[in-house]
Design an enzyme around this catalytic site. Structure first.
Site, PDB file in Angstrom:
ATOM      1  N   LYS A 124      10.460   9.121   9.363  1.00 26.53           N
ATOM      2  CA  LYS A 124      10.659   7.648   7.975  1.00 26.53           C
ATOM      3  C   LYS A 124      12.196   7.699   8.102  1.00 26.53           C
ATOM      4  O   LYS A 124      12.646   8.063   9.053  1.00 26.53           O
ATOM      5  CB  LYS A 124      10.366   8.195   7.346  1.00 26.53           C
ATOM      6  CG  LYS A 124       8.658   8.476   7.461  1.00 26.53           C
ATOM      7  CD  LYS A 124       7.743   7.993   5.625  1.00 26.53           C
ATOM      8  CE  LYS A 124       6.037   8.402   6.142  1.00 26.53           C
ATOM      9  NZ  LYS A 124       4.652   8.026   5.271  1.00 26.53           N
ATOM     10  N   HIS A 173       2.923   1.127  11.189  1.00 31.74           N
ATOM     11  CA  HIS A 173       2.663   2.236   9.712  1.00 31.74           C
ATOM     12  C   HIS A 173       2.395   2.048   8.770  1.00 31.74           C
ATOM     13  O   HIS A 173       3.194   0.239   8.126  1.00 31.74           O
ATOM     14  CB  HIS A 173       4.396   3.060   9.539  1.00 31.74           C
ATOM     15  CG  HIS A 173       3.963   3.966   8.821  1.00 31.74           C
ATOM     16  ND1 HIS A 173       4.066   3.981   8.131  1.00 31.74           N
ATOM     17  CD2 HIS A 173       3.803   5.526   9.718  1.00 31.74           C
ATOM     18  CE1 HIS A 173       3.556   5.333   6.950  1.00 31.74           C
ATOM     19  NE2 HIS A 173       3.479   6.342   7.856  1.00 31.74           N
ATOM     20  N   GLU A 195       3.921   1.980   5.731  1.00 25.69           N
ATOM     21  CA  GLU A 195       4.814   1.372   5.128  1.00 25.69           C
ATOM     22  C   GLU A 195       5.311  -0.010   5.535  1.00 25.69           C
ATOM     23  O   GLU A 195       5.915  -0.677   4.582  1.00 25.69           O
ATOM     24  CB  GLU A 195       6.077   2.216   5.336  1.00 25.69           C
ATOM     25  CG  GLU A 195       5.679   3.668   4.410  1.00 25.69           C
ATOM     26  CD  GLU A 195       5.943   5.463   4.652  1.00 25.69           C
ATOM     27  OE1 GLU A 195       6.594   4.764   5.654  1.00 25.69           O
ATOM     28  OE2 GLU A 195       5.323   6.077   4.427  1.00 25.69           O
ATOM     29  N   GLU A 254      -4.525   6.560   9.310  1.00 24.42           N
ATOM     30  CA  GLU A 254      -3.640   7.299   7.898  1.00 24.42           C
ATOM     31  C   GLU A 254      -4.286   6.644   7.009  1.00 24.42           C
ATOM     32  O   GLU A 254      -3.732   5.646   6.626  1.00 24.42           O
ATOM     33  CB  GLU A 254      -1.955   6.899   8.183  1.00 24.42           C
ATOM     34  CG  GLU A 254      -1.422   7.559   9.414  1.00 24.42           C
ATOM     35  CD  GLU A 254       0.144   7.905   9.190  1.00 24.42           C
ATOM     36  OE1 GLU A 254       0.864   9.266   9.450  1.00 24.42           O
ATOM     37  OE2 GLU A 254       0.341   6.689   9.276  1.00 24.42           O
ATOM     38  N   GLY A 296       2.069  11.092   1.714  1.00 29.52           N
ATOM     39  CA  GLY A 296       2.833  11.335   0.757  1.00 29.52           C
ATOM     40  C   GLY A 296       3.072  11.890  -0.614  1.00 29.52           C
ATOM     41  O   GLY A 296       3.062  11.615  -1.513  1.00 29.52           O
ATOM     42  N   SER A 329      -0.119  13.854   4.337  1.00 26.04           N
ATOM     43  CA  SER A 329      -0.713  14.581   3.853  1.00 26.04           C
ATOM     44  C   SER A 329      -0.891  15.597   4.698  1.00 26.04           C
ATOM     45  O   SER A 329      -1.315  16.835   4.083  1.00 26.04           O
ATOM     46  CB  SER A 329      -0.621  14.664   2.239  1.00 26.04           C
ATOM     47  OG  SER A 329       0.301  14.369   1.833  1.00 26.04           O
TER      48      SER A 329
END
Ligand code: 13P
Length: 256
Positions: free
Chosen positions: A16, A99, A101, A171, A177, A217
């Protein structure tokens, strides 16, 4: 032979927005001896500005380098962007696309993820395509539909030959996170669903070969149990990939 043995696991670190070039060289120097005898493929996906340092630091090791995104155009008036062709030109073999994010914070959609995937495959890159549901979607019981849709749109127009250069990373957004990991059973169920979809689209041989990672995680303590699942062929690791010792444990867990 179990189908799982048809696939080599891939452990990829997604750093990241962390590490300067100097810190990149140092962290890779720490990881390299821990990954030396890995029975899986090992990748570190670093910020654009760290790619040069990462390529230099991984030379002569079994660690490969990836970027965390790419633009769909080859070149042009796209201030601040980097193309897949630029990555390929610099010798970067992997790129993460879609991703969560990028989707939630930077406007990526299933449509732009598909365009980026097209560009990356055209440039000869290996794509780590990320899919995953929000907690509200899981609670509604539509996880499989969401993940199937994301995967199907991204793979539109991808040939069976090109699919050999696609890794899919499941994911769940709620596990990223947060320290909340999907249970091995939950993760395996969605990974399996992705493989079922790919079998519908490309047939059994392609589905058996497809590497489907889990991410969210994953850490030194829970990796072995997750990676032992039939349809989990590796991991996309955020936080734990920034700690060499932890990343080393995960690489080892994927090497059995
Ligand atoms: P964490 O491992 O920090 O949860 O991040 C997962 C991830 O987003 C990898 O791409």
């Amino acid at each position: 032979m179990m189908n799982k043995q048809l696939r080599k696991a891939v452990i990829a670190g997604n750093w990241k927005m962390n590490k300067t070039p100097e810190e990149t060289s140092a962290l890779i120097a720490e990881i390299a001896p821990l990954a030396e005898n890995a029975g899986c493929d090992v990748v570190v996906c670093v910020p654009y500005i760290d790619l040069h340092a990462a390529l230099a630091a991984t030379a002569g090791t079994n660690i490969r380098v990836g970027a965390q995104n790419c633009h769909w155009a080859g070149s042009g008036a796209f201030t601040g962007e980097v193309s897949a062709a630029m990555l390929a030109g610099m010798g970067v073999p992997y790129v993460i696309i879609g991703h969560s994010e990028r989707r939630s914070l930077f406007g990526d959609s299933d449509g732009t993820v598909a365009k980026r995937t097209r560009a990356a495959l055209d440039a000869g890159l290996i794509v780590i395509l990320c899919v995953g549901e929000y907690i509200e979607q899981r609670e509604l019981g539509i996880t499989n539909e969401v993940v199937r849709l994301q995967t199907k749109v991204a793979l539109k127009g991808v040939s069976e030959e090109e699919l050999a250069r696609v890794i899919i990373a499941y994911e769940p957004v709620w596990a990223i996170g947060t320290g909340l990991t999907a249970t091995p059973g939950q993760a395996n169920e969605v990974n399996h669903e992705i493989r079922v979809l790919v079998e519908e689209l490309y047939g059994k041989t392609a589905a058996d070969k497809l590497v489907v990672q889990y991410g969210g995680s994953m850490n030194a303590a829970n990796a072995a149990e997750l990676l032992a699942q039939e349809d989990i062929d590796g991991g996309l690791i955020g936080g734990a990939s920034l700690k060499a010792a932890d990343f080393g444990v995960i690489v080892k867990a994927a090497s059995v």
